[in-house]
Design an enzyme around this catalytic site. Structure first.
Site, mmCIF file in Angstrom:
data_model
loop_
_atom_site.group_PDB
_atom_site.id
_atom_site.type_symbol
_atom_site.label_atom_id
_atom_site.label_comp_id
_atom_site.label_asym_id
_atom_site.label_seq_id
_atom_site.Cartn_x
_atom_site.Cartn_y
_atom_site.Cartn_z
ATOM 1 N N LYS A 226 0.822 -1.215 0.000
ATOM 2 C CA LYS A 226 0.000 0.000 0.000
ATOM 3 C C LYS A 226 0.850 1.255 0.000
ATOM 4 C CE LYS A 226 -4.354 -1.822 1.391
ATOM 5 N NZ LYS A 226 -5.341 -2.092 2.416
ATOM 6 N N ARG A 260 -3.457 -10.071 4.960
ATOM 7 C CA ARG A 260 -3.837 -10.087 3.538
ATOM 8 C C ARG A 260 -2.665 -9.542 2.742
ATOM 9 N NH1 ARG A 260 -5.930 -6.591 -0.111
ATOM 10 N NH2 ARG A 260 -7.439 -7.395 -1.608
HETATM 11 C C1 7PM Z 1 -5.416 -0.268 -5.427
HETATM 12 C C2 7PM Z 1 -5.452 0.279 -4.158
HETATM 13 C C3 7PM Z 1 -5.679 -1.602 -5.596
HETATM 14 C C4 7PM Z 1 -5.762 -0.492 -3.064
HETATM 15 C C5 7PM Z 1 -5.982 -2.381 -4.509
HETATM 16 C C6 7PM Z 1 -6.047 -1.818 -3.252
HETATM 17 C C7 7PM Z 1 -8.011 -4.413 1.631
HETATM 18 C C8 7PM Z 1 -9.044 -5.197 1.154
HETATM 19 C C9 7PM Z 1 -8.157 -4.063 -0.476
HETATM 20 C C10 7PM Z 1 -7.735 -4.428 3.038
HETATM 21 C C11 7PM Z 1 -9.512 -6.001 3.263
HETATM 22 C C12 7PM Z 1 -5.262 -3.670 -1.949
HETATM 23 C C13 7PM Z 1 -6.341 -2.638 -2.036
HETATM 24 N N1 7PM Z 1 -7.467 -3.724 0.599
HETATM 25 N N2 7PM Z 1 -9.784 -5.999 1.946
HETATM 26 N N3 7PM Z 1 -9.120 -4.972 -0.178
HETATM 27 N N4 7PM Z 1 -8.511 -5.240 3.795
HETATM 28 N N5 7PM Z 1 -10.229 -6.772 4.093
HETATM 29 O O1 7PM Z 1 -4.145 -3.261 -1.576
HETATM 30 O O2 7PM Z 1 -6.865 -3.729 3.564
HETATM 31 O O3 7PM Z 1 -5.445 -4.812 -2.314
HETATM 32 S S1 7PM Z 1 -7.926 -3.410 -2.063
#
Ligand code: 7PM
Length: 299
Positions: A226, A260
């Site tokens: 992130k 995750r």
């Molecule tokens: C762009 C920016 C693409 C951010 C994807 C993301 C989480 C999640 C995501 C989290 C839970 C990523 C995020 N982040 N579900 N889905 N917790 N429970 O880094 O922090 O995958 S999307």
């Protein structure tokens, strides 16, 4: 925090959260596995997911990218077309619980019918029919905190106290779930790193993750690659594996039970170090205990 070891019952899998578990991220988007045709991209996503399992992923999170910060909503049918073939393929070819990353009740239902046994909802079941649907499906759910909607959340981020506010939100969502008939043993919470948060907020959450253990349900942490890792290390997305593993390790040390992550092998190694060190922990000794050696005074 728990009387017994929390265990998530994901279909035929019992996920015992005695040690932190790794949730491998599988993004099913045209750009993540772009080799042209639809079938090809499903196969590529399945291949990637199976590789994550071989690296040690304890579960897989399948997402059709409708929930990403700043993302435009993906049409429902498009989301289904992306994730369902991948879930079906993985249900047949892998032996780990499959999580569906969605905020849409229809997708939850179809995904569980296709073999998913965990719902990961960044909208914490606030979508239309989502609470009722999750209650009916009776699989474990992850409730994530997000300030605002995916389109607006980074626009105006302000908290008086991010810890208090995120915990209050999660407390209310746990209550709403229980009211809807979702068993507490099927609830997981997540402070939602990066969702409507600036670096200072993300750091406050990670530094004080213990604060969320009081809610009495397992905590999931998603810090992988992130922007907070980018801001700390100065590295672009694909060079963030080490920083991400370090952050995941800190989350685990603060009590997170599910991590995750994109970089499963690296996280697995970091957790192995943590487990080894924790195994050597002496409980008969504490820093507060009087030292047996008296040091002479400086004077
Ligand atoms: C762009 C920016 C693409 C951010 C994807 C993301 C989480 C999640 C995501 C989290 C839970 C990523 C995020 N982040 N579900 N889905 N917790 N429970 O880094 O922090 O995958 S999307």
């Amino acid at each position: 925090m728990f009387d017994t070891v929390p265990t998530l019952h994901c279909g035929r899998h019992a996920l015992k959260l005695d040690a932190p578990k790794i949730m491998g991220i599988v993004n099913v988007t045209p750009d993540s596995f772009s080799d042209g045709g639809r079938l090809g991209s499903s196969e590529a996503a399945i291949g990637h997911a199976l590789a994550l399992v071989s690296q040690g992923a304890h579960m897989l999170d399948i997402g059709g990218e409708s929930t990403r910060p700043g993302a435009e909503p993906v049409p429902l049918q498009e989301e289904l077309d992306r994730v369902i073939p991948v879930i079906e393929g993985l249900a047949a070819r892998s032996d780990v619980p499959i999580s569906i990353d969605t905020r849409h009740a229809v997708v939850m239902r179809e995904a569980v019918a296709a073999g998913a046994t965990f719902i990961n909802d960044v909208f914490a079941l606030r979508g239309e029919n989502a609470l009722e649907c999750a209650a009916e499906l009776a699989v474990p759910v992850c409730l994530m905190h997000m300030a605002g909607s995916p389109q607006t959340m980074q626009a105006d981020v302000q908290y008086d106290d991010v810890l208090v506010q995120v915990r209050q939100f999660l407390t209310e969502r746990i209550f709403a779930c229980e009211m809807a008939g979702i068993a507490k043993k099927n609830i997981v919470i997540d402070p939602g790193f990066g969702f409507g948060k600036h670096l200072q907020h993300n750091l406050a959450l990670l530094a004080n993750l213990e604060y969320f253990l009081q809610l009495g349900v397992p905590v999931l942490a998603g810090v992988s690659r992130k922007s907070m890792i980018g801001e700390i290390t100065g590295r672009k997305t694909h060079m963030r594996a080490v920083g991400s593993a370090a952050a995941a390790l800190l989350a685990a040390q603060s009590g997170a039970r599910i991590l995750r992550v994109h970089d499963v092998a690296e996280t697995q190694d970091a957790l192995a170090v943590l487990a080894a060190v924790q195994g050597a922990k002496r409980t008969d000794y504490s820093a507060k205990a009087k030292p047996s050696i008296q040091w002479p005074d400086d004077d």
